[in-house]
Design an enzyme around this catalytic site. Structure first.
Site, PDB file in Angstrom:
ATOM      1  N   CYS A  72       1.265  -0.675  -6.944  1.00 11.24           N
ATOM      2  CA  CYS A  72       1.613  -1.113  -5.588  1.00 11.24           C
ATOM      3  C   CYS A  72       1.875  -2.610  -5.523  1.00 11.24           C
ATOM      4  O   CYS A  72       2.781  -3.061  -4.819  1.00 11.24           O
ATOM      5  CB  CYS A  72       0.496  -0.737  -4.620  1.00 11.24           C
ATOM      6  SG  CYS A  72      -1.100  -1.485  -5.009  1.00 11.24           S
ATOM      7  N   HIS A 362      -5.097  -2.163  -2.429  1.00 17.37           N
ATOM      8  CA  HIS A 362      -3.689  -1.789  -2.251  1.00 17.37           C
ATOM      9  C   HIS A 362      -2.906  -2.986  -1.716  1.00 17.37           C
ATOM     10  O   HIS A 362      -3.398  -3.720  -0.850  1.00 17.37           O
ATOM     11  CB  HIS A 362      -3.584  -0.626  -1.261  1.00 17.37           C
ATOM     12  CG  HIS A 362      -2.210  -0.030  -1.145  1.00 17.37           C
ATOM     13  ND1 HIS A 362      -1.452   0.333  -2.244  1.00 17.37           N
ATOM     14  CD2 HIS A 362      -1.449   0.270  -0.059  1.00 17.37           C
ATOM     15  CE1 HIS A 362      -0.301   0.833  -1.833  1.00 17.37           C
ATOM     16  NE2 HIS A 362      -0.269   0.797  -0.514  1.00 17.37           N
ATOM     17  N   ASN A 384       5.359   0.071   3.166  1.00 19.11           N
ATOM     18  CA  ASN A 384       4.532   0.598   2.082  1.00 19.11           C
ATOM     19  C   ASN A 384       5.409   1.035   0.914  1.00 19.11           C
ATOM     20  O   ASN A 384       6.647   0.971   0.991  1.00 19.11           O
ATOM     21  CB  ASN A 384       3.699   1.772   2.608  1.00 19.11           C
ATOM     22  CG  ASN A 384       2.400   1.963   1.851  1.00 19.11           C
ATOM     23  OD1 ASN A 384       2.231   1.449   0.746  1.00 19.11           O
ATOM     24  ND2 ASN A 384       1.478   2.701   2.438  1.00 19.11           N
TER      25      ASN A 384
END
Length: 442
Positions: A72, A362, A384
């Site tokens: 991520c 994250h 995201n």
């Protein structure tokens, strides 16, 4: 344990009687027997207030998918940089290669691991620091680690080094690599104890592991042609680029100007100080630095960058108070304590950090914020990297309450810092223990 009290049959009988007398508990049992806790606890009327409009918004070009990998932090970084390429080249959509960055990150982490083992060669087995090093390597990382990779290896378009089955799903490979690395650690420690040539042997280990990475991810290119068709249907080609020259020509961000600010409100980390973390990194010649600031100052910097039209890379604990399907993060939208029989789950951010209940896990990018009549933020727009099927076609909305509680890091251009913040950032960093929460990887 001294004076430990066991559970007795009398205690269990009393607990059962209390449950049997609570009708609401039995209703909740029926509800959670057939549904995830997150769905039972979601308050739909509160969730409806998480509006999808923002007074400040930065345009972004679609959603990427890290798939079954922990990249991520790299995808968030690429989501910032790809916008620059798309704008320069008049493209509707564009993606950079997560496989390229993932390859070099893992190779550098392998070297970092072996060098850390040698640095700990005099420590006994079961020493806490050695134990930490022997946790091995994983997909995760932080902004400064991405910067180290880009500076050394550059970057390429996704079409030049596309994803493979192993780059998209890394769990099995990482398990095998860590077994190999721990086996190599046994050998290197023994060789160091015997006064042998650890440098030469380590180079042989690196060669073996480089080949394994090439097998799984593909061999990194030396040169390539950048071909694309712009929004007007015009074909372009730029021949003979290297990954470094592509970065310099088509992205060109002065990465050293982007700095990590954190919010860690614990007693051991005074605000206005800069920190680093022992044995945290990938490229051994790189470094990780964090400037710890009060949350209001962090928000001011983030909003200033959004107002300037730049998205903001940030790190958070995405496991708390979120709904993946609805695309929200907000502690006020979930009644977990009520669902679990009136349980009190409230903790301060300091308590969550000190007692290991929360840490950054994250990274995403902030691409919008809504300011109320007083100019204060009340919700944030997030891009995201979980694909378009998650959230609101890949985008999420977070409340300001969630931002306060679970955002730990943001990366901003140092031009937005005050003079006092710059001075603090440039001071000699305080080194934190390897297991400090601020050393957690997104």
């Amino acid at each position: 344990m001294k004076n430990a009290r066991p559970i007795t049959s009398e205690m269990i009988a009393a607990f059962k009687a209390s449950y049997d007398a609570d009708k609401s508990a039995r209703v909740l049992t029926a509800a959670v027997s057939h549904n995830p806790l997150s769905k039972v606890a979601l308050d739909p009327m509160a969730a409806a207030k998480m509006d999808n409009s923002f007074s400040i918004e930065v345009k972004t070009r679609g959603i990427t998918a890290q798939k079954k990998s922990g990249r991520c932090w790299l995808f968030a970084s690429m989501n910032v940089m790809r916008e620059i390429v798309a704008e320069k080249c008049n493209l509707e959509k564009f993606e950079l290669s997560g496989n390229w960055l993932g390859f070099w990150d893992k190779f550098e982490k392998i070297n970092f691991f072996l060098e850390s083992v040698l640095d700990c060669a005099d420590l006994p087995v079961a020493d806490r620091t050695l134990d930490w090093v022997l946790n091995g390597i994983n997909d995760g990382g932080q902004w400064d680690m991405m910067v180290s990779i880009i500076k050394k290896y550059g970057i390429v378009p996704a079409s030049v080094m596309p994803e493979t089955e192993q780059s998209c799903g890394t769990m099995e490979l990482m398990r095998l690599l860590n077994t190999k690395l721990r086996k190599d650690a046994v050998e290197l420690r023994a060789l160091a104890a015997a006064g042998g040539d650890t440098a030469a042997r380590k180079d042989e280990m690196l060669a073996e592991l480089f080949k394994a990475l090439c097998i799984c991810f593909g061999r990194p290119v030396d040169q390539f042609d950048f071909e694309y068709t712009d929004k007007n249907g015009v074909y372009h080609v730029d021949r003979g680029l290297t990954p470094v020259s592509f970065y310099e020509k088509y992205i060109g961000l002065a990465l050293e100007d982007y700095v990590s600010v954190i919010h860690a409100p614990t007693q051991d980390k005074p605000f206005g100080k800069t920190y680093t973390v022992k044995y945290l990194g990938n490229v051994v010649e790189g470094s990780v630095r964090h400037l710890n600031l009060p949350m209001e100052e962090v928000k001011e910097l983030v909003i200033a960058q959004l107002k300037a039209g730049e998205p903001v890379w940030f790190g958070s604990d995405c496991s708390k108070f979120g709904n993946r399907d609805g695309g929200i993060w907000d502690p006020n939208c979930f009644i977990y304590g009520d669902v679990l029989g009136g349980m009190d789950l409230d903790m301060t951010k300091e308590e969550r950090l000190d007692y290991r209940d929360s840490a950054m896990n994250h990274a995403m990018i902030l691409c919008g914020v809504n300011l109320d009549a007083d100019g204060k933020p009340n919700r944030w727009k997030i891009e995201n990297s979980w694909g378009e099927d998650a959230g609101r076609k890949g985008y999420f909305v977070a409340s300001d309450a969630w931002f306060d509680a679970f955002v730990y890091q943001a990366v901003v251009n140092r031009r937005f810092l005050t003079d006092a913040q710059r001075q603090a950032l440039d001071a000699e960093p305080i080194e934190l223990a390897p297991w400090d929460p601020m050393g957690s990887l997104a």
